[in-house]
Design an enzyme around this catalytic site. Structure first.
Site, PDB file in Angstrom:
ATOM      1  N   TYR A 133       8.460 -11.427   6.274  1.00 47.04           N
ATOM      2  CA  TYR A 133       7.325 -12.303   5.936  1.00 47.04           C
ATOM      3  C   TYR A 133       7.780 -13.027   4.523  1.00 47.04           C
ATOM      4  O   TYR A 133       8.137 -12.421   3.426  1.00 47.04           O
ATOM      5  CB  TYR A 133       6.126 -11.138   5.251  1.00 47.04           C
ATOM      6  CG  TYR A 133       4.655 -11.965   5.154  1.00 47.04           C
ATOM      7  CD1 TYR A 133       4.570 -13.221   5.243  1.00 47.04           C
ATOM      8  CD2 TYR A 133       3.681 -11.002   5.146  1.00 47.04           C
ATOM      9  CE1 TYR A 133       3.328 -13.708   5.205  1.00 47.04           C
ATOM     10  CE2 TYR A 133       2.565 -11.461   4.741  1.00 47.04           C
ATOM     11  CZ  TYR A 133       2.267 -12.781   4.844  1.00 47.04           C
ATOM     12  OH  TYR A 133       1.100 -13.395   4.777  1.00 47.04           O
ATOM     13  N   LYS A 158       7.500 -14.598   9.473  1.00 45.96           N
ATOM     14  CA  LYS A 158       6.030 -14.983   9.306  1.00 45.96           C
ATOM     15  C   LYS A 158       5.819 -15.777   7.858  1.00 45.96           C
ATOM     16  O   LYS A 158       6.533 -15.402   6.670  1.00 45.96           O
ATOM     17  CB  LYS A 158       5.089 -13.666   9.077  1.00 45.96           C
ATOM     18  CG  LYS A 158       3.646 -13.958   8.914  1.00 45.96           C
ATOM     19  CD  LYS A 158       2.969 -12.782   8.849  1.00 45.96           C
ATOM     20  CE  LYS A 158       1.465 -13.080   8.568  1.00 45.96           C
ATOM     21  NZ  LYS A 158       0.378 -11.698   8.356  1.00 45.96           N
TER      22      LYS A 158
END
Length: 300
Positions: A133, A158
């Site tokens: 992320y 992400k």
């Protein structure tokens, strides 16, 4: 493991004494899976990972895995200080999780090469699939994104930063250098508002906090996007998502607090948020009710 559909990020329910409400979480996950979630990401950003003890994360994963019952994959939030991240990664494996979402390390800014070391050590702690992320202090270059994407268990990236130029260069670099199934995700708060922009660079997957309390809105928007119904997509954006984002931006932390309040309004007693977040004011709850009503009317 290839994810598809609307990705469900449940809130973490607390009881009147502030403890993890396992039964409520089980019902929350069950409702989401039954409504058509493509995957469950428990104890992540919407689930207040920042405010949970490692033992609570492990418990939440156990509950979510049991409730999902193999119908969709369950990912566990992991991150923070390196020893804690590694411990949660191991615990999630034992609790039956299918994968991990690696959130940024605690507070400190670091060079991108340092992030590669962080991701590598967490990945080495478990054989679970890992999604990295990018947001806040976890900022990758195209070159270091390729390094982490090349790790055997890393299956996705992400983005919660919102720098489309940087992300496009990362997407191009990873797709040119990494020879394995690999997925990119839009991880901005209220991600639907930026779905058209992310799809423009080939990033179709996104996390949906709205799915927590109104799966019919979330799925209605998803279908409009994938059916190419631009007029309906714009109506969802203008009549629901834009007003929701404007309300969210009034108070720091409302990206979580408003979602939890909206879940409570459905009749599921998930409790309030833990400090340092604050629950919405009565005035903002009234605004939220109107925004959600507009979204439900559109979905109907």
């Amino acid at each position: 493991m290839q994810l598809d559909g609307v990705l469900f990020f449940p809130v973490t329910p607390f009881d009147a004494n502030g403890r993890l409400a396992e039964g409520v979480l089980a019902e929350h996950v069950e409702r989401g899976v039954a409504a058509g979630a493509g995957g469950v990401f428990v104890a992540c950003g919407t689930g207040e990972f920042h405010a949970l003890e490692p033992s609570e994360v492990e418990c939440a994963v156990t509950v979510a895995v049991r409730a999902a019952a193999g119908r969709v994959p369950v990912f566990c939030g992991v991150g923070g200080p390196l020893p804690v991240a590694k411990q949660i990664a191991r615990d999630a494996r034992g609790a039956g999780a299918d994968g991990l979402l690696l959130l940024p390390p605690y507070l400190v800014a670091s060079p991108a090469k340092g992030l590669v070391r962080y991701v590598t050590e967490v990945a080495d702690a478990s054989d679970l699939s890992l999604i990295v992320y990018q947001r806040n202090n976890a900022l990758f270059t195209p070159e270091t994104a390729v390094e982490v994407a090349s790790l055997p268990t890393v299956v996705g990236f992400k983005d919660g930063l919102g720098d489309i130029d940087l992300l496009h260069r990362i997407v191009l670099a990873v797709r040119a250098a990494v020879d394995k199934p690999f997925q990119f995700f839009n991880g901005l708060p209220t991600a639907e508002l930026t779905v058209p922009a992310y799809r423009g660079i080939g990033v179709d997957l996104y996390s949906s906090a709205v799915f927590c309390f109104a799966p019919e809105i979330s799925l209605g928007f998803y279908r409009a996007v994938h059916d190419g119904d631009g007029a309906l997509v714009n109506r969802y954006l203008m009549e629901f998502y834009k007003p929701l984002v404007e309300l969210r931006d009034k108070v720091p932390g409302y990206a979580v607090s408003l979602i939890k309040a909206a879940v409570r309004a459905t009749g599921l007693d998930v409790g309030g948020v833990r400090p340092p977040l604050l629950d919405p004011t009565p005035e903002h709850l009234a605004e939220l009710e109107k925004v959600v009503a507009a979204g439900r009317s559109l979905a109907a």
